[in-house]
Design a protein around this motif. Sequence first.
Motif, PDB file in Angstrom:
ATOM      1  N   MET A  64      38.205 -79.252  29.346  1.00  0.00           N
ATOM      2  CA  MET A  64      38.320 -78.281  30.628  1.00  0.00           C
ATOM      3  C   MET A  64      39.190 -78.024  31.294  1.00  0.00           C
ATOM      4  SD  MET A  64      33.997 -78.245  31.298  1.00  0.00           S
ATOM      5  CE  MET A  64      33.763 -79.944  31.269  1.00  0.00           C
ATOM      6  N   PHE A  65      39.973 -79.044  31.729  1.00  0.00           N
ATOM      7  CA  PHE A  65      41.195 -79.065  32.341  1.00  0.00           C
ATOM      8  C   PHE A  65      42.399 -78.339  31.580  1.00  0.00           C
ATOM      9  CE2 PHE A  65      38.939 -82.648  34.568  1.00  0.00           C
ATOM     10  CZ  PHE A  65      38.859 -82.033  35.881  1.00  0.00           C
ATOM     11  N   SER A  66      42.652 -78.775  30.310  1.00  0.00           N
ATOM     12  CA  SER A  66      43.389 -78.142  29.449  1.00  0.00           C
ATOM     13  C   SER A  66      43.220 -76.570  29.380  1.00  0.00           C
ATOM     14  CB  SER A  66      43.544 -78.717  27.884  1.00  0.00           C
ATOM     15  OG  SER A  66      43.964 -80.189  27.958  1.00  0.00           O
ATOM     16  N   GLN A  67      42.075 -76.272  29.096  1.00  0.00           N
ATOM     17  CA  GLN A  67      41.629 -74.810  29.158  1.00  0.00           C
ATOM     18  C   GLN A  67      41.717 -74.228  30.392  1.00  0.00           C
ATOM     19  OE1 GLN A  67      37.444 -74.683  28.193  1.00  0.00           O
ATOM     20  NE2 GLN A  67      37.889 -76.115  26.162  1.00  0.00           N
ATOM     21  N   LYS A  68      41.669 -74.819  31.654  1.00  0.00           N
ATOM     22  CA  LYS A  68      42.067 -74.128  32.637  1.00  0.00           C
ATOM     23  C   LYS A  68      43.380 -73.693  32.827  1.00  0.00           C
ATOM     24  CE  LYS A  68      42.336 -75.929  37.527  1.00  0.00           C
ATOM     25  NZ  LYS A  68      41.956 -77.078  38.308  1.00  0.00           N
ATOM     26  N   VAL A  69      44.304 -74.525  32.326  1.00  0.00           N
ATOM     27  CA  VAL A  69      45.765 -74.131  32.500  1.00  0.00           C
ATOM     28  C   VAL A  69      46.089 -73.026  31.245  1.00  0.00           C
ATOM     29  CG1 VAL A  69      48.026 -75.224  32.075  1.00  0.00           C
ATOM     30  CG2 VAL A  69      46.470 -76.452  33.322  1.00  0.00           C
ATOM     31  N   LEU A  70      45.444 -73.144  30.334  1.00  0.00           N
ATOM     32  CA  LEU A  70      45.629 -72.257  29.236  1.00  0.00           C
ATOM     33  C   LEU A  70      45.328 -71.040  29.632  1.00  0.00           C
ATOM     34  CD1 LEU A  70      44.414 -74.077  25.981  1.00  0.00           C
ATOM     35  CD2 LEU A  70      46.876 -73.201  26.521  1.00  0.00           C
ATOM     36  N   VAL A  71      44.249 -70.685  30.284  1.00  0.00           N
ATOM     37  CA  VAL A  71      43.905 -69.360  31.157  1.00  0.00           C
ATOM     38  C   VAL A  71      45.123 -68.760  31.843  1.00  0.00           C
ATOM     39  CG1 VAL A  71      42.220 -68.079  32.546  1.00  0.00           C
ATOM     40  CG2 VAL A  71      41.496 -69.688  30.620  1.00  0.00           C
TER      41      VAL A  71
END
Length: 214
Positions: free
Chosen positions: A10-17
């Motif tokens: 979820m932390f990686s996804q946050k940055v991708l967004v």
Amino acid sequence: MKLYVYPPSMFSQKVLVACYEKGIEFSQENVNLFDTAAYERFVQLGPWGRLPLLVTADNHMVAESSIIIEYLDLNFTEGTKLLPADRKDALAIRYYDRVFDYFFIDPLARIFHASHKPTDAQSIKVVGSAHEQLDDAFAWMNEHLAGKQWLGGSEFSLADCASAPALNRSCVVYPFDRYANVVAYWGRLSKRASFIRMAENVAAYLNDVGDTVQ
């Protein structure tokens, strides 16, 4: 720039967004946490071994999801402005971001890890505690979103980058159907181009690797 991520995180996804909101060019390096050799190579980059990690064009390392997003917002003027220029307003956005990291993402991760031993007494206790924390968090969010389009008001921000992966995961492990304002917000967020691109990114990784969501 090179962005090291573990896409199911979820932390990686946050940055991708955030990257997709900014519309910036970056090279994505996926690090499979279940591949010991690959992870050991990644750890050589810095002392913490944490994902995501951004390596800038001048070889400067920026760690931690919220700090990476702030770095991008400071250094790239294109795309969505993810933190308000007003310092007081920016403090509020940072607060909402912290709420999602600590009171949404953390219990959702605990539910996932406990699911590996669903009949274990300790796991059952952990899940019950996580559900209680999420109930409190969703009640706060539902009240906070009354009359608002996004978490900070009328503009998409860092806080919405944080909420996107958390709500997406919650749809699977602990749905929030009872909270009308959260449901309406999720309807807007899940149709956002940056979220759709992130979800496609994660799906492509899982299809290639056959990994387990973390």
